[in-house]
Design an enzyme around this catalytic site. Structure first.
Site, PDB file in Angstrom:
ATOM      1  N   GLU A  62       0.788  -1.230   0.000  1.00 12.55           N
ATOM      2  CA  GLU A  62       0.000   0.000   0.000  1.00 12.55           C
ATOM      3  C   GLU A  62       0.828   1.294   0.000  1.00 12.55           C
ATOM      4  OE1 GLU A  62      -2.729  -0.427   3.309  1.00 12.55           O
ATOM      5  OE2 GLU A  62      -3.984  -1.790   2.166  1.00 12.55           O
ATOM      6  N   GLU A 106      -5.451  -8.559   0.252  1.00 10.32           N
ATOM      7  CA  GLU A 106      -6.080  -8.311   1.564  1.00 10.32           C
ATOM      8  C   GLU A 106      -7.554  -7.990   1.399  1.00 10.32           C
ATOM      9  OE1 GLU A 106      -4.417  -5.299   4.174  1.00 10.32           O
ATOM     10  OE2 GLU A 106      -2.388  -5.948   3.685  1.00 10.32           O
TER      11      GLU A 106
END
Ligand code: FCB
Length: 444
Positions: free
Chosen positions: A191, A360
């Protein structure tokens, strides 16, 4: 009279723009009561996993995060799940769940605690972890940077300084050969947008800065770092599969008749999603070159959690309840459950024309009230996307067990297993049993 005609023209123009926007960028909401969540299908080669990250589970790390926890007097990660000592037991949990893959991260600060110090013993432990997974028939996916890095790197300015990228690349280059013979799936960075925005704009991650300009600079450097690591590791082993985990948050205007909300939505979507996709596709983001990032992926990882309804009043912290639509269920993180957004996130990433791994997806829900449904809705959406022809190879649920949730500390519980932090006992939740059943149904 002329004034009235003028006003009417402006108003008509405004309405026309809103109508065009409204129909061009819909915000779908399904009637879940009419959807049969049992009606899912996954190919037999689909990979079923769970994900974790080193700093959130290992315990007793000394890195930028542990330093931040002490400096800021926020909740200390401390022993976390004591995974560093209990990983064998935790690998047993993976077997019980029946997963076929496991995403975890290697803690840079354990391996290179000082600029000129390398800890071979730590490498050895991670190597044993890999062997243990493979013996159990579980495919490892390793993340090289999941928000945490050594204190010495942070002191040099971390990713804020372009020249520090070299340290990251050299670190990756050094450890990769220890694993590359057995591990083929890698995420360079977790991320990039969350790391930069939370650390340099929201100030809630280390180093706790609050500047848009700094956040953008870090995001660009992280993307260059990703690209350089990709190129370097691919030259060492061309057949490895290397990507990054992109958090795709969907942005929707809070009031669909309000042009300002649409404009904010557009801007946030560019900063959060568009810029990174452009970096990966064209080697340019925010008007400058990030050449190394261009084409630097074999797959794109998707971390999907929610959508954000935009107004010009941007949240300055995650500790606020974000606006939500009527009837939406709110998770313990304060944002709504919006499984429909996963299909939209997949569409956004399809611009990259690469296989997608869902690296995720999960929910903070300490009593497991929402998670069983949350899990099934997202898997249902995924299954439909696959049916429509999207190339989605895996699903990694976040997370195997409750763990240290960064700025929120231990208050948020994302685990398929409950962790009692006093006794370190892990207990499978109902959602975990559901996941096990689903995996069992579709596993080869
Ligand atoms: C993601 C992070 C992960 C975890 C989940 C809840 O943004 O990558 O480490 O904290 O959120």
């Amino acid at each position: 009279m002329e004034l009235i005609t003028g006003l009417v023209t402006i108003l008509s123009f405004y309405i026309l723009i809103i109508i065009i926007l409204h129909f061009s960028f819909p915000e779908p909401h399904y009637d879940w009561s009419k959807i049969d969540l049992e009606n899912m299908n996954f190919p037999s080669e689909f990979s079923w996993g769970v994900a974790t990250a080193s700093h959130q589970i290992e315990g007793n790390n000394t890195n930028n995060w542990s330093k931040f926890e002490n400096d800021r007097d926020i909740e200390n990660s401390g022993l976390a799940c004591d995974h560093w000592n209990r990983w064998e037991e935790d690998h047993g949990l993976l077997v019980e769940l029946g997963v076929t893959s496991y995403r975890f991260s290697i803690e840079w600060s354990r391996i290179q605690p000082e600029k000129n110090e390398w800890n071979e013993d730590a490498i050895q432990v991670y190597s044993e972890m890999v062997d243990s997974l493979l013996q159990k028939g579980i495919e490892p996916m390793i993340t090289l940077h999941h928000f945490s890095h050594p204190v010495w790197f942070e002191k040099l300015g971390g990713f804020y300084e372009r020249e520090n990228i070299d340290y990251f690349r050299k670190y990756c280059e050094r450890i990769f050969p220890y694993f590359a013979d057995r591990v083929s799936k890698w995420c360079t960075i977790n991320e990039p947008e969350v790391f930069s925005i939370m650390g340099y704009y929201m100030g809630m991650f280390p180093p706790g800065k609050r500047s848009v300009r700094k956040a953008i600079r870090v995001m660009k450097n992280v993307m260059i770092g990703h690209g350089e690591v990709y190129n370097c590791l691919k030259s060492l082993k061309p057949d490895s599969h290397i990507g990054l985990a992109k958090n795709v948050t969907i942005f929707d205007p809070y009031r669909r008749w309000n042009l300002i909300h649409w404009i904010t939505c557009y801007a946030l979507n560019y900063i959060w999603n568009g810029a990174i996709i452009s970096g990966l596709k064209k080697g340019r983001m925010f008007g400058s070159s990030v050449k190394a990032a261009k084409g630097s992926l074999d797959f794109i990882g998707l971390n999907y959690y929610t959508h954000v309804l935009t107004t010009p009043f941007l949240p300055q912290t995650t500790e606020v309840d974000l606006p939500a639509r009527k009837n939406q269920q709110i998770t313990e993180f304060g944002y709504p459950m919006y499984a429909e957004g996963m299909a939209r996130a997949i569409k956004i990433l399809q611009h990259l024309q690469l296989p997608i791994e869902i690296t995720e997806n999960g929910v903070a829900d300490k009593d497991d009230n929402l998670r069983p449904n949350h899990l099934k809705r997202h898997l249902w959406v995924l299954s439909k996307a696959i049916e429509r022809g999207s190339e989605i190879r895996s699903y990694f649920h976040w997370s195997l067990m409750d763990n240290f949730e960064w700025a929120e500390g231990y208050s948020l519980r994302f685990g398929l297993h409950h962790v009692d932090y006093e006794t370190q006992i892990r207990t499978l939740r109902t959602s975990g049993m559901d996941y096990r059943e689903i995996i069992n149904k579709f596993r080869e």
